[in-house]
Design a protein around this motif. Structure first.
Motif, short mmCIF file in Angstrom:
data_model
loop_
_atom_site.label_atom_id
_atom_site.label_comp_id
_atom_site.label_asym_id
_atom_site.label_seq_id
_atom_site.Cartn_x
_atom_site.Cartn_y
_atom_site.Cartn_z
N ILE A 1 0.89 -1.33 0.04
CA ILE A 1 -0.06 0.05 -0.28
C ILE A 1 0.83 1.27 -0.08
N HIS A 2 0.47 2.18 -0.82
CA HIS A 2 1.04 3.59 -0.88
C HIS A 2 0.08 4.39 -0.53
N ASN A 3 -0.13 4.93 0.62
CA ASN A 3 -1.14 6.14 0.88
C ASN A 3 -0.47 7.38 1.24
N ASN A 4 -0.83 8.20 0.20
CA ASN A 4 0.11 9.42 -0.06
C ASN A 4 -0.93 10.63 0.50
N VAL A 5 -2.20 10.15 1.01
CA VAL A 5 -3.06 11.23 1.46
C VAL A 5 -3.26 11.09 2.88
N LYS A 6 -3.10 12.15 3.46
CA LYS A 6 -3.18 12.28 5.28
C LYS A 6 -4.89 12.00 5.35
N TYR A 7 -5.83 12.57 4.64
CA TYR A 7 -7.03 12.31 5.01
C TYR A 7 -7.66 10.91 4.93
N HIS A 8 -6.98 10.11 4.17
CA HIS A 8 -7.11 8.77 4.08
C HIS A 8 -6.40 7.87 5.22
N ASP B 1 6.07 9.05 5.38
CA ASP B 1 7.12 8.59 4.72
C ASP B 1 7.53 9.60 3.51
N SER B 2 6.57 10.49 3.04
CA SER B 2 6.82 11.32 2.02
C SER B 2 7.65 10.96 0.90
N ILE B 3 6.87 9.90 0.18
CA ILE B 3 7.49 9.38 -1.06
C ILE B 3 6.60 9.72 -2.10
N PRO B 4 7.22 9.98 -3.17
CA PRO B 4 6.23 10.40 -4.34
C PRO B 4 5.85 9.41 -5.01
N GLU B 5 4.86 9.63 -5.81
CA GLU B 5 4.12 8.40 -6.37
C GLU B 5 5.19 7.55 -7.22
#
Ligand SMILES: O=C(O)CCC(=O)C(=O)O
Ligand SMILES: O=C(O)CCC(=O)C(=O)O
Ligand SMILES: [Fe+2]
Ligand SMILES: [Fe+2]
Ligand SMILES: [Mn+2]
Ligand SMILES: [Mn+2]
Ligand SMILES: [Mn+2]
Ligand SMILES: [Mn+2]
Lengths: 723, 723
Positions: free
Chosen positions: A317-324, A349-353
């Motif tokens: 899982i890569h979650n890049n959205v705080k809201y989620h 983790d601030s890892i780009p897409e």
């Protein structure tokens, strides 16, 4: 294989003709070539199979291919004096047969050539040679070496007219032979200027069209050249025309016919149903939350509901959205342990897409996975068999077609512009609207797709990565696949699911999904419309009628009720319950409630469409003959009754033709007392049900009051329709 | 007589004072004089009674009255040396006592005069004498001979200072005596400059006011002079002030008091109740139709209903209006035979109003009638005892007060302008609104009045006629009566009836009375509102409810129904029953009927007020809590159902909050089938009742249809209220 009931091998001894190609391994293009050959009863001889390619590097953009000459030279040695023997050579990865050999031989014989090469419009690889070419009246002037045929002795002589190195350019070799007038004359060496047999697509894509040709037995798509008025029998996606050949290949050689539809779908398809779980391929399931996405809770449940053993799935899982974060965390807490392995990258983790996606590829390598399955957060896999069906489809890359409901927006592109962006293909709308079902070789996919890890293993991140120039991740990946000649198939053979539209999603709102009734209506309905809503129209049931002409109908879910209350309480500016009310046009309300209007929380347009789509049909069902579409309403609000605030509402009429009164919470649990009393009928509804609406005439007959709430808080949602 | 319980004759021997007047017969003015004398315990000596007037002709405008001097001279002969004896002389026809003699004598003694005359502002009959008059500081300078008093010897000397002929002017005689300085000084001859005792009204009407003065025992109206700040004790309506005295006379001398109200009403009143029919006075009842008049049928019925034996009534009719011929003829055919005699002048006779009215006077003479009773066609005598009560009132001329309901327009004028037209008197509104009830001496009456024929017999048509200069008939008659000093009383002691307003009556219409809902609402209601209408609000009755929330209420009479059908059939332009309907704003009617809209026959405003006044209260009664005043309605029409035209109406909603559906004719008699079916309740109303309305919700709940008429014609009146 299974297609042989359509076979046109009839009278001629086709062993007289030798068909050659060169291929070192089974690429997607070679499979297509083979399928077309089998379709027309052609048995090619494959030269170089299993060997390493020796014809030079990067031959798409650079000269090379001399190796092909040397391979054929050797293969023809036994036939060099066989005068009646005809030899047909084609490239393998970018060629399709469109006809049987009899037709090809007849056409060849009509040319009176002994050696015949396909023609093309560009003089390549040495444009300087252009001036040496003979002038022709019509058609293409320049030789292409991907498709040619001739009598064995003549072809053999041509192959030997001069020595050639494996890494020399084959086309330059044949061109120079052709430009040698002696040799040309002697060998009756001609070019198929008008594509009577050979259609090279590069520079000619706009000259060709497909059309359905009906024979006695069946209809199939044929290619025609609308400039030369010929019907080429072999097609070659040379140079930059590979994508075009991919598109044609979806139909030609009976890949898709009007009668049998997707014939090529079944090619190579496998069946996992009898496979033991332990023997099932392992899959890396990679979930990406790259933007705030509506209905993520449902998305995650659909992931969890996929019918594939979790023990054969590695979850990434890569979650890049705080809201989620809460959504993902809740899912992870509940389910991640059931998977074969689990890895999560969080917003912290601030890892780009692109990096995250590359990491997921690496994760697949690391786990020695068999398949790599991407499901972005906007991809709702409503069909729980999606993963299994995609594996069974047995393609290198295959995506389930996902579309925004009722829209033409999908997770694939049918064509590309020259600079690699979206272009609409001739069949795009037929496909997304499921008018044409099948498996479609397309130049761009995203959001959700399955990749056979065998292919992944061939390439490292310098060749296959989501990070390329300034492309976005999807574009980068597809661009790489295109360059690697890996086909991207998208399947709409069955309904796999749909796409979420995240464009208007505003997570600064409370209960932002409530606002998605426009952009994600299907999901909105699923979450917020009462599951018993259709029962309102069950002809065997009578709508409840607790008081005369007061109907009672399930309309919304408890989730709706809770979300609406949350919206209102978060906003918090409950009215004073005074007669003066600056929210109203007249500035005056005779019978005021403590309330918040829908428009104060920006939910008026949403309510209006809800009214039209969901309330109106119930109204039309219970108040027969009354039609008013769309319903109008200026007064839409949530009322709060509290013993120490406003506990009741005095008798009044509503300024409506009919009024909607939805119970938002539960009597007996959340509050005591309350309910609606209709004075003229001396009839009350006090046992209100959460998510059910009362619908009653507003004026004239239904003089009514809100009964006293004695404890707790009662919330109702009121709408005065058609004032 | 009856007023003596109020008597102020207390201590003084009032026989010491001799009160004289001159009167030859009992005129209205003399009765007033007598009553005021009796009121204050004064017993005047009447000189000249029963003799012919010898004081000159036409003395209102010309000098004369010397006879009065000669009569008094003779009467005082026995008292000429009686030094303590006081003599008071007043005119008789135009004078009222406002006080008892004690008060008068006290006031006289304060003046130290031995002879005191009233004063006035004009020097008459010889203005040349003005310069000979002494100058006074304040008050009036010039002598008036209508009121004077003095000690008997001094008065006697003054009466004899010079001889005087009967036809000489009395005022000139006394003036010259006053201007003789010797005589004036010797006799202590003074003028009552400041009206301490004597108020001559001519030229001073604006100086006087009435005010209620409360003594220990009772309140009575008193006169005060607001210029001199005195309260005169005797008032004289000399010269042009007769009308003013008439008005004051309605109150002064206890004619009307706040406690007992109309005391002078009972003066001379008689009682006919025990009189045998054969002994009852005979009356000429003169009916005049001088203009088209609404509700003439009711008018005639009220005439017929008068409680007075027809055998004592001579009926005279002048009908000057062609439109009313059938009405009058029908009345005549039915009833004229019952009267003592009957004469009719019809429009065909072409006789103008004044001539006809004069002829009716002649008819009275010819029949030797006792009373002459005029009732114009606009005079509705709702009180059947009117004639009898007026006879019993026993005045020369008395009119029943008739007023346009809710208006200030009546059949009398309380005052006149100088040129003889309407002026509003101080008490006009109190009288017409019945805040002050009584018998009012006024300068102008019309429309309906009773005249005692004794007076008529005195004068021929040169003196008493409806034809005078360019006055209209009423003005002419009243002007003559004024000149003859005949009082015109108007009585509002009881309610006699009301006036019809004929101004907007347009007999070119069919059923013109239907259009009178504005100008003659009371009569309109009487004729057209169902007599059971008030039962709709009877708290002991439930409004009929033939179907859920469909109420059934009596609303209009059969006459209404018939008149409305007549209006529509006379207009005749029934719609085509098509969807396209240019009468509507949208130009389209989804469920069209064959109909005529109210506005096509100019009856829309009338319907709207009917709706507000009569339908709305029923609506508010049955649909509790719904208030919408005034009701709005754009669709008001009469529907015609016919088997061979449009026999039924398909299910529909009305564009209304509630709908009115009035049955205009009779099922079973006028037609078969028909009725209204409410589909959602599977409930029909087929036994409709003429003049009853259905009132039902228009939209949402009451999906309904018009059932098939199988025979005859069904008419209904429909209104879509609050669309
Ligand atoms: O309390 C209720 O259920 C009635 C509320 C209502 O009538 C209103 O808000 O108009
Ligand atoms: O025939 C009836 O009574 C119904 C008429 C009606 O519904 C209408 O005119 O709208
Ligand atoms: Fe309400
Ligand atoms: Fe209707
Ligand atoms: Mn090549
Ligand atoms: Mn090629
Ligand atoms: Mn005189
Ligand atoms: Mn006089």
């Amino acid at each position: 294989l299974i297609f042989l009931h359509i076979s046109s091998t009839k009278t001629r001894e086709i062993d007289d003709i030798l068909v050659y190609t060169v291929a070192t391994s089974e690429t997607d293009g070679f499979q297509r070539y083979t399928r077309s050959a089998i379709e027309y009863g052609i048995k090619p001889n494959i030269l170089g199979w299993g060997e390493g390619w020796k014809g030079g590097e990067n031959i798409r953009y650079r000269p090379g291919g001399g190796w092909k000459i040397n391979l054929l030279k050797k293969a023809l040695e036994p036939y060099k004096d066989d005068k009646n023997r005809i030899v047909l050579f084609t490239d393998g990865y970018d060629v399709m047969f469109l006809s049987d050999l009899n037709t090809i031989i007849d056409a060849f014989k009509k040319t009176n050539a002994r050696v015949l090469f396909g023609a093309e419009s560009a003089c390549w690889p040495d444009p300087e040679l252009e001036k040496l070419y003979p002038v022709v009246e019509s058609g293409k002037r320049f030789l292409n070496s991907g498709l040619y045929m001739g009598y064995a002795p003549d072809v053999y002589e041509l192959l030997n007219y001069s020595p050639v190195k494996d890494t020399d350019d084959d086309q330059l070799f044949f061109t120079l032979g052709y430009l040698d007038e002696d040799l040309r004359t002697r060998l009756h060496f001609k070019l198929d200027y008008n594509s009577e047999i050979f259609q090279n697509l590069n520079g000619a894509t706009s000259e060709v069209e497909m059309f359905p040709e009906t024979n006695k037995e069946y209809t199939e798509y044929r290619l025609k050249n609308v400039v030369t008025h010929t019907q080429p029998l072999i097609v070659h996606g040379n140079g930059f025309s590979k994508t075009n050949l991919n598109a044609l290949g979806n139909y030609l050689a009976r890949a898709w016919t009007p009668e049998e539809e997707c014939r090529h779908c079944k090619w190579g398809q496998i069946d996992l149903r009898r496979t033991l779980v332990k023997d099932l391929p392992t899959v890396v399931l990679a979930l990406f939350f790259e933007m705030p996405t509506p209905f993520v809770e449902e998305y995650l449940m659909k992931i969890q509901d996929l019918e594939y053993p979790k023990e054969r799935i590695h979850l990434f899982i890569h979650n890049n959205v705080k809201y989620h974060m809460p959504h993902v965390q809740s899912f992870v807490d509940q389910f991640s342990g059931r998977y074969k392995s689990f890895k999560q990258i969080t917003p912290d983790d601030s890892i780009p897409e692109w990096t995250a996606r590359d990491l997921s590829l690496d994760y697949c390598m690391q786990k020695d996975c068999d398949f790599y399955f991407v499901v972005d957060s906007i991809a709702h896999l409503d069909n729980p068999y999606t993963l299994q069906l995609l594996i069974e489809q047995n393609r290198t890359v295959v995506a389930p077609m996902l579309v925004r409901p009722e829209k033409a927006w999908s997770n694939f592109w049918g064509a590309l512009t020259k600079d690699g962006f979206y272009a609409r293909s001739h069949d795009y709308l037929d496909i997304v609207y499921n008018k044409r079902k099948g498996l479609w070789n397309v130049p761009f996919i995203n959001t959700c797709y399955l990749v056979n890890a065998t292919m992944l293993k061939k390439y490292d991140r310098t060749q296959l990565s989501y990070n390329k120039e300034n492309f976005d991740a999807d574009m980068a990946f597809c661009s790489n696949l295109n360059e690697l000649d890996v086909f991207m198939y998208v399947s709409n053979r069955v309904d796999f699911g749909h796409l979420i539209n995240p464009e208007s999603y505003d997570v600064t709102r409370t209960a932002p999904d409530m606002y998605q009734i426009f952009d994600n209506a299907r999901d909105w309905n699923q979450r917020y419309i009462h599951p018993d809503y259709p029962e309102n129209f069950n002809p065997n049931k009578k709508t409840l009628q607790p008081c005369p002409d007061v109907y009672w109908a399930p309309i919304v879910t408890r989730r709706f009720c809770n979300d609406l209350i949350s919206m209102m309480e978060a906003f918090g500016k409950w009215s004073e319950g005074k007669n003066e009310d600056e929210r109203l046009t007249g500035g005056y309300e005779a019978v005021p409630t403590r309330d918040i209007h829908m428009n104060q929380v920006g939910w008026d347009p949403h309510w209006m469409i809800f009214l039209q789509r969901w309330v109106r049909p119930v109204q039309e069902h219970v108040f027969t003959g009354y039609f008013h579409d769309p319903p109008r309403s200026l007064m839409n609000f949530v009322v709060r009754y509290k013993p120490d605030e406003q506990p009741s509402l005095r008798p009044h009429h509503d300024s409506s033709t009919y009024t909607i009164n939805i119970a938002l919470n539960e009597v007996g649990k959340d509050y005591e007392g309350g309910g609606c009393h209709f004075l003229r009928y001396n009839c009350s509804v006090t046992d209100t049900k959460t998510g059910w609406m009362l619908i009653h005439p507003g004026r004239l007959t239904h003089y009514h009051e809100g009964l006293r709430v004695t404890k707790g808080i009662r919330y109702i949602m009121i709408s005065f329709v058609d004032p």
